[in-house]
Scaffold this active site. Structure first.
Site, PDB file in Angstrom:
ATOM      1  N   ASN A   1     -43.316 125.441 -62.728  1.00 24.96           N
ATOM      2  CA  ASN A   1     -43.123 124.044 -62.334  1.00 24.96           C
ATOM      3  C   ASN A   1     -43.438 123.021 -63.428  1.00 24.96           C
ATOM      4  O   ASN A   1     -43.777 121.879 -63.143  1.00 24.96           O
ATOM      5  CB  ASN A   1     -43.954 123.718 -61.084  1.00 24.96           C
ATOM      6  CG  ASN A   1     -43.552 124.554 -59.891  1.00 24.96           C
ATOM      7  OD1 ASN A   1     -42.631 125.367 -59.977  1.00 24.96           O
ATOM      8  ND2 ASN A   1     -44.240 124.386 -58.779  1.00 24.96           N
TER       9      ASN A   1
ATOM     10  N   TYR B   1     -45.877 122.987 -65.773  1.00 25.54           N
ATOM     11  CA  TYR B   1     -47.257 122.745 -66.166  1.00 25.54           C
ATOM     12  C   TYR B   1     -47.595 123.551 -67.430  1.00 25.54           C
ATOM     13  O   TYR B   1     -46.729 124.170 -68.032  1.00 25.54           O
ATOM     14  CB  TYR B   1     -48.179 122.992 -64.976  1.00 25.54           C
ATOM     15  CG  TYR B   1     -47.834 122.069 -63.827  1.00 25.54           C
ATOM     16  CD1 TYR B   1     -47.922 120.680 -63.984  1.00 25.54           C
ATOM     17  CD2 TYR B   1     -47.352 122.560 -62.604  1.00 25.54           C
ATOM     18  CE1 TYR B   1     -47.557 119.819 -62.961  1.00 25.54           C
ATOM     19  CE2 TYR B   1     -46.983 121.694 -61.584  1.00 25.54           C
ATOM     20  CZ  TYR B   1     -47.083 120.324 -61.765  1.00 25.54           C
ATOM     21  OH  TYR B   1     -46.714 119.464 -60.754  1.00 25.54           O
TER      22      TYR B   1
ATOM     23  N   HIS C   1     -51.149 129.710 -62.314  1.00 24.93           N
ATOM     24  CA  HIS C   1     -49.982 128.836 -62.193  1.00 24.93           C
ATOM     25  C   HIS C   1     -49.292 128.736 -63.551  1.00 24.93           C
ATOM     26  O   HIS C   1     -49.784 128.088 -64.470  1.00 24.93           O
ATOM     27  CB  HIS C   1     -50.443 127.454 -61.724  1.00 24.93           C
ATOM     28  CG  HIS C   1     -49.349 126.582 -61.180  1.00 24.93           C
ATOM     29  ND1 HIS C   1     -48.011 126.879 -61.326  1.00 24.93           N
ATOM     30  CD2 HIS C   1     -49.401 125.407 -60.491  1.00 24.93           C
ATOM     31  CE1 HIS C   1     -47.290 125.924 -60.732  1.00 24.93           C
ATOM     32  NE2 HIS C   1     -48.116 125.019 -60.232  1.00 24.93           N
TER      33      HIS C   1
ATOM     34  N   THR D   1     -49.509 121.279 -53.035  1.00 27.36           N
ATOM     35  CA  THR D   1     -50.329 120.113 -53.374  1.00 27.36           C
ATOM     36  C   THR D   1     -50.284 119.122 -52.218  1.00 27.36           C
ATOM     37  O   THR D   1     -49.210 118.712 -51.782  1.00 27.36           O
ATOM     38  CB  THR D   1     -49.814 119.459 -54.669  1.00 27.36           C
ATOM     39  OG1 THR D   1     -50.050 120.355 -55.747  1.00 27.36           O
ATOM     40  CG2 THR D   1     -50.504 118.140 -54.940  1.00 27.36           C
TER      41      THR D   1
ATOM     42  N   ASN E   1     -40.065 118.440 -63.757  1.00 24.51           N
ATOM     43  CA  ASN E   1     -40.897 118.006 -64.890  1.00 24.51           C
ATOM     44  C   ASN E   1     -40.209 118.186 -66.236  1.00 24.51           C
ATOM     45  O   ASN E   1     -40.845 118.426 -67.264  1.00 24.51           O
ATOM     46  CB  ASN E   1     -42.263 118.709 -64.881  1.00 24.51           C
ATOM     47  CG  ASN E   1     -43.198 118.133 -63.830  1.00 24.51           C
ATOM     48  OD1 ASN E   1     -43.162 116.931 -63.552  1.00 24.51           O
ATOM     49  ND2 ASN E   1     -44.034 118.980 -63.245  1.00 24.51           N
TER      50      ASN E   1
END
Length: 368
Positions: free
Chosen positions: A185, A187, A182, A29, A242
């Site tokens: 992480n 998400y 994805h 990112t 996260n």
């Protein structure tokens, strides 16, 4: 060491893609999409083309819908303008002799109402606020805390799958060489997989089989667009970023790897270690073993690798390919530097997210 002796420079067939080396560019990112509309630009095309010497580039995380957005200035792949912008990128990479896949992204709970359509709450498998999770909503906001999300209703889940299917279709229209899903992480898909974030009591929560149900539905939908040989997935079994954890990651990812193998997808990329946080000290070797034994195709290692560790682990059969992140930010010609044993540029962390060409396209390649 000659090129032919070097594990990093043995060619590799990843489905139909012939990779000239095993130095892959990790999804990174960078928060430099054009505004308004989160549209890739000529600057993004230049950045990726500079790094076309990678065996394969996996694009920065790219939101599959407006609902999937969690950070300001990140690109999407759900509008025609975004597809046209990504086509500039893929054409630039292909023109420079490279290969590039799109990473399909839905952030789930790692968002804020300010970034969501009509100011709605972000969605998640369960209404659990992630501890210590932050995002940024504008150039001036700084990092702001992620709030409690809304739990997705059962009848909304087919629509989530459709977002990924459409994202896959748009990636094909934009000229990518395949896609990576994805599921890492912290998400959305990772939130469904791991027990700490998924407290559902319906068919998508509770048992491992239920928690991996939605990610597998997404995989199958994306395969319908691309075929299995051009689809991969990213997971982070022990990552803590996260606010994530799983009560039994060995059991969870053993089952997930076996189910993924049955779909026929080309590869699994595993975030083994991360500067963003890891519940293990070092690489989770027992989980790596479990995934390797249950997934019969390509295993890609990720996380704080040096060139020498990558060589050693490829030669030892611990992984087939390796993705490099921060070294690729600062070294557009990273594979050639590894081949020659040349020194690496140091990265400037202050320029990782947002901004202009500074810290993006102005890192020097080797002279000559």
């Amino acid at each position: 060491m000659t090129k032919h002796d070097d594990a990093l420079f043995r060619p590799y067939s990843l489905g139909p893609l012939e990779l000239p080396n095993r130095v892959l560019m990790s999804p990174l990112t960078r928060s430099r999409a054009g505004q308004p509309g989160d549209v890739p630009t000529d600057l993004n095309a230049e950045y990726y083309a500079q790094r076309a010497g990678a065996g394969l580039i996996i694009s920065e995380a790219t939101q599959v819908s407006p609902q999937g957005k969690g950070y300001a200035f990140t690109p999407g792949i759900h509008s025609q303008e975004q597809v046209d912008g990504w086509r500039k990128v893929t054409e630039a990479v292909h023109g420079a002799g490279g290969r590039i896949q799109a990473q399909l992204w839905h952030v789930g709970r790692i968002s804020r109402p300010e970034l969501q359509p009509d100011g709605q709450k972000p969605v998640a498998p369960s209404a659990i606020q992630p501890e210590g999770a932050y995002t940024f909503i504008s150039a001036e906001s700084g990092m702001v805390e992620v709030l409690e999300p809304r739990a997705l209703e059962l009848d909304e889940l087919p629509g989530i799958v459709e977002q990924y299917r459409q994202g896959a279709q748009n990636a094909k229209a934009a000229g990518f060489d395949g896609v990576q899903i994805h599921a890492a992480n912290g998400y959305l898909l990772d939130q469904f997989i791991r027990s700490g974030s998924n407290h559902r009591t319906d068919a998508y929560g509770g048992s491992v089989e239920n928690r991996i149900r939605l990610p597998l539905e997404v995989v199958r939908a994306v395969i319908e667009i691309w075929g299995p040989e051009r689809v991969g997935i990213r997971v982070s079994p022990t990552g803590s970023f996260n606010g994530m954890h799983d009560d039994d990651p060995l059991a969870t990812y053993s089952a997930f790897a076996e189910a993924l193998d049955a779909t026929g997808i080309a590869y699994i990329e595993v975030v083994e270690d991360s500067f963003q946080g890891n519940h293990e000290t070092g690489r989770p070797e027992s989980i790596i073993d479990a995934i390797r034994s249950r997934f019969s195709r390509t295993y890609i290692g990720n996380g704080a690798y040096s060139a020498d560790e990558a060589r050693e682990r490829i030669d030892a059969g611990r992984c087939d390919l390796v993705t490099f992140g921060r070294p690729f930010i600062a070294n557009p010609d990273l594979p050639e530097r590894f081949r020659q044993g040349a020194p690496l540029n140091e990265w400037d962390e202050a320029t990782f997210y947002g901004g202009d060409e500074h810290g993006y396209t102005d890192y020097p390649a080797m002279s000559g």
